[in-house]
Design a protein around this motif. Structure first.
Motif, PDB file in Angstrom:
ATOM      1  N   GLU A  17      34.783 -42.860 -49.192  1.00 12.20           N
ATOM      2  CA  GLU A  17      36.217 -42.761 -49.445  1.00 12.20           C
ATOM      3  C   GLU A  17      36.827 -41.516 -48.816  1.00 12.20           C
ATOM      4  OE1 GLU A  17      38.432 -44.948 -51.126  1.00 12.20           O
ATOM      5  OE2 GLU A  17      36.715 -46.232 -50.691  1.00 12.20           O
ATOM      6  N   ASP A  18      36.068 -40.426 -48.745  1.00  9.52           N
ATOM      7  CA  ASP A  18      36.582 -39.172 -48.186  1.00  9.52           C
ATOM      8  C   ASP A  18      35.477 -38.472 -47.398  1.00  9.52           C
ATOM      9  OD1 ASP A  18      37.935 -36.868 -47.541  1.00  9.52           O
ATOM     10  OD2 ASP A  18      38.182 -36.180 -49.602  1.00  9.52           O
ATOM     11  N   PRO A  19      35.240 -38.928 -46.154  1.00  6.22           N
ATOM     12  CA  PRO A  19      34.139 -38.372 -45.372  1.00  6.22           C
ATOM     13  C   PRO A  19      34.322 -36.894 -45.004  1.00  6.22           C
ATOM     14  CG  PRO A  19      35.291 -40.101 -44.139  1.00  6.22           C
ATOM     15  CD  PRO A  19      35.932 -39.999 -45.476  1.00  6.22           C
ATOM     16  N   GLU A  20      35.527 -36.380 -45.108  1.00  7.96           N
ATOM     17  CA  GLU A  20      35.808 -34.989 -44.763  1.00  7.96           C
ATOM     18  C   GLU A  20      35.512 -34.012 -45.903  1.00  7.96           C
ATOM     19  OE1 GLU A  20      36.766 -34.083 -41.615  1.00  7.96           O
ATOM     20  OE2 GLU A  20      36.479 -36.220 -41.158  1.00  7.96           O
ATOM     21  N   GLN A  21      35.304 -34.530 -47.100  1.00  7.59           N
ATOM     22  CA  GLN A  21      35.088 -33.639 -48.242  1.00  7.59           C
ATOM     23  C   GLN A  21      33.793 -32.849 -48.072  1.00  7.59           C
ATOM     24  OE1 GLN A  21      34.466 -35.510 -52.023  1.00  7.59           O
ATOM     25  NE2 GLN A  21      33.294 -37.179 -51.132  1.00  7.59           N
ATOM     26  N   GLU A  22      33.807 -31.669 -48.587  1.00  3.85           N
ATOM     27  CA  GLU A  22      32.642 -30.796 -48.469  1.00  3.85           C
ATOM     28  C   GLU A  22      32.047 -30.486 -49.839  1.00  3.85           C
ATOM     29  OE1 GLU A  22      33.573 -27.396 -46.068  1.00  3.85           O
ATOM     30  OE2 GLU A  22      34.373 -28.630 -44.465  1.00  3.85           O
ATOM     31  N   LEU A  23      32.102 -31.469 -50.734  1.00  4.25           N
ATOM     32  CA  LEU A  23      31.563 -31.295 -52.076  1.00  4.25           C
ATOM     33  C   LEU A  23      30.069 -31.589 -52.084  1.00  4.25           C
ATOM     34  CD1 LEU A  23      34.308 -33.119 -54.172  1.00  4.25           C
ATOM     35  CD2 LEU A  23      34.055 -30.664 -53.803  1.00  4.25           C
ATOM     36  N   THR A  24      29.357 -30.900 -52.944  1.00  7.00           N
ATOM     37  CA  THR A  24      27.937 -31.190 -53.134  1.00  7.00           C
ATOM     38  C   THR A  24      27.800 -32.432 -54.015  1.00  7.00           C
ATOM     39  OG1 THR A  24      27.752 -29.866 -55.144  1.00  7.00           O
ATOM     40  CG2 THR A  24      27.392 -28.717 -53.031  1.00  7.00           C
ATOM     41  N   ASP A  25      26.601 -32.981 -54.058  1.00  5.64           N
ATOM     42  CA  ASP A  25      26.339 -34.118 -54.949  1.00  5.64           C
ATOM     43  C   ASP A  25      26.681 -33.756 -56.383  1.00  5.64           C
ATOM     44  OD1 ASP A  25      23.312 -35.472 -53.388  1.00  5.64           O
ATOM     45  OD2 ASP A  25      25.389 -35.463 -52.721  1.00  5.64           O
ATOM     46  N   ARG A  26      26.288 -32.573 -56.806  1.00  6.32           N
ATOM     47  CA  ARG A  26      26.558 -32.126 -58.182  1.00  6.32           C
ATOM     48  C   ARG A  26      28.065 -32.093 -58.455  1.00  6.32           C
ATOM     49  NH1 ARG A  26      23.329 -27.198 -59.970  1.00  6.32           N
ATOM     50  NH2 ARG A  26      21.965 -28.831 -60.676  1.00  6.32           N
ATOM     51  N   GLU A  27      28.853 -31.591 -57.506  1.00  7.10           N
ATOM     52  CA  GLU A  27      30.308 -31.515 -57.698  1.00  7.10           C
ATOM     53  C   GLU A  27      30.932 -32.910 -57.749  1.00  7.10           C
ATOM     54  OE1 GLU A  27      31.288 -27.243 -55.540  1.00  7.10           O
ATOM     55  OE2 GLU A  27      30.945 -29.010 -54.287  1.00  7.10           O
ATOM     56  N   ILE A  28      30.448 -33.802 -56.918  1.00  2.00           N
ATOM     57  CA  ILE A  28      30.960 -35.184 -56.941  1.00  2.00           C
ATOM     58  C   ILE A  28      30.647 -35.830 -58.283  1.00  2.00           C
ATOM     59  CG2 ILE A  28      30.680 -37.507 -55.973  1.00  2.00           C
ATOM     60  CD1 ILE A  28      30.218 -36.125 -53.235  1.00  2.00           C
ATOM     61  N   LEU A  29      29.411 -35.677 -58.753  1.00  4.06           N
ATOM     62  CA  LEU A  29      29.039 -36.265 -60.043  1.00  4.06           C
ATOM     63  C   LEU A  29      29.855 -35.670 -61.182  1.00  4.06           C
ATOM     64  CD1 LEU A  29      25.177 -36.581 -59.634  1.00  4.06           C
ATOM     65  CD2 LEU A  29      26.864 -38.431 -59.697  1.00  4.06           C
ATOM     66  N   ALA A  30      30.150 -34.377 -61.119  1.00  2.30           N
ATOM     67  CA  ALA A  30      30.973 -33.745 -62.158  1.00  2.30           C
ATOM     68  C   ALA A  30      32.374 -34.354 -62.165  1.00  2.30           C
ATOM     69  CB  ALA A  30      31.042 -32.243 -61.938  1.00  2.30           C
ATOM     70  N   GLU A  31      32.934 -34.590 -60.981  1.00  4.23           N
ATOM     71  CA  GLU A  31      34.259 -35.221 -60.905  1.00  4.23           C
ATOM     72  C   GLU A  31      34.223 -36.632 -61.487  1.00  4.23           C
ATOM     73  OE1 GLU A  31      35.894 -35.202 -56.966  1.00  4.23           O
ATOM     74  OE2 GLU A  31      36.317 -33.051 -57.037  1.00  4.23           O
ATOM     75  N   VAL A  32      33.221 -37.390 -61.118  1.00  3.16           N
ATOM     76  CA  VAL A  32      33.105 -38.771 -61.603  1.00  3.16           C
ATOM     77  C   VAL A  32      32.932 -38.780 -63.114  1.00  3.16           C
ATOM     78  CG1 VAL A  32      31.621 -40.823 -61.592  1.00  3.16           C
ATOM     79  CG2 VAL A  32      32.251 -39.725 -59.442  1.00  3.16           C
ATOM     80  N   ARG A  33      32.124 -37.867 -63.641  1.00  4.06           N
ATOM     81  CA  ARG A  33      31.867 -37.848 -65.076  1.00  4.06           C
ATOM     82  C   ARG A  33      33.081 -37.376 -65.873  1.00  4.06           C
ATOM     83  NH1 ARG A  33      27.168 -38.687 -67.122  1.00  4.06           N
ATOM     84  NH2 ARG A  33      27.018 -36.879 -68.472  1.00  4.06           N
ATOM     85  N   ALA A  34      34.080 -36.845 -65.192  1.00  5.61           N
ATOM     86  CA  ALA A  34      35.326 -36.472 -65.867  1.00  5.61           C
ATOM     87  C   ALA A  34      36.201 -37.710 -66.114  1.00  5.61           C
ATOM     88  CB  ALA A  34      36.086 -35.437 -65.045  1.00  5.61           C
ATOM     89  N   PHE A  35      35.901 -38.826 -65.438  1.00  4.55           N
ATOM     90  CA  PHE A  35      36.623 -40.071 -65.656  1.00  4.55           C
ATOM     91  C   PHE A  35      36.202 -40.662 -66.995  1.00  4.55           C
ATOM     92  CE2 PHE A  35      36.158 -40.692 -60.809  1.00  4.55           C
ATOM     93  CZ  PHE A  35      37.254 -39.904 -60.557  1.00  4.55           C
ATOM     94  N   ASP A  36      36.861 -41.727 -67.391  1.00  5.18           N
ATOM     95  CA  ASP A  36      36.431 -42.486 -68.553  1.00  5.18           C
ATOM     96  C   ASP A  36      36.486 -43.969 -68.205  1.00  5.18           C
ATOM     97  OD1 ASP A  36      39.124 -43.176 -68.703  1.00  5.18           O
ATOM     98  OD2 ASP A  36      39.514 -41.926 -70.444  1.00  5.18           O
TER      99      ASP A  36
END
Length: 87
Positions: A17-36
């Motif tokens: 979805e966002d190939p330019e992002q420079e987030l780590t796997d951990r940061e991506i998972l933290a963002e996803v886990r903030a969803f419900d």
């Protein structure tokens, strides 16, 4: 679907979805886990995501405990490290 597969699918989707992002796997998972689950339901209603494997992967990541996520990622890294030693 096992948790490792779900995590890999969620990470792949986020990077797609966002190939330019420079987030780590951990940061991506933290963002996803903030969803419900309601947010995932709204993605389906808004036709941003279709019901199916990807939806199941996101829900599995949301339902997993922090310890399960950490253990799953540790197993994945260990398997990868062992495989690379064979090359």
């Amino acid at each position: 679907m096992d948790l490792t597969t779900a995590i890999d699918m969620v990470l792949a989707h986020a990077r797609e979805e966002d190939p330019e992002q420079e987030l780590t796997d951990r940061e991506i998972l933290a963002e996803v886990r903030a969803f419900d689950h309601a947010e995932i339901d709204s993605w389906i209603e808004d036709e941003v995501m279709e019901p199916g494997e990807r939806e199941a992967a996101y829900r599995a990541v949301l339902d997993a405990s922090d310890d399960e996520i950490t253990a799953s990622r540790t197993v994945t890294r260990t398997d990868t490290d062992e495989d690379s030693d064979c090359l």
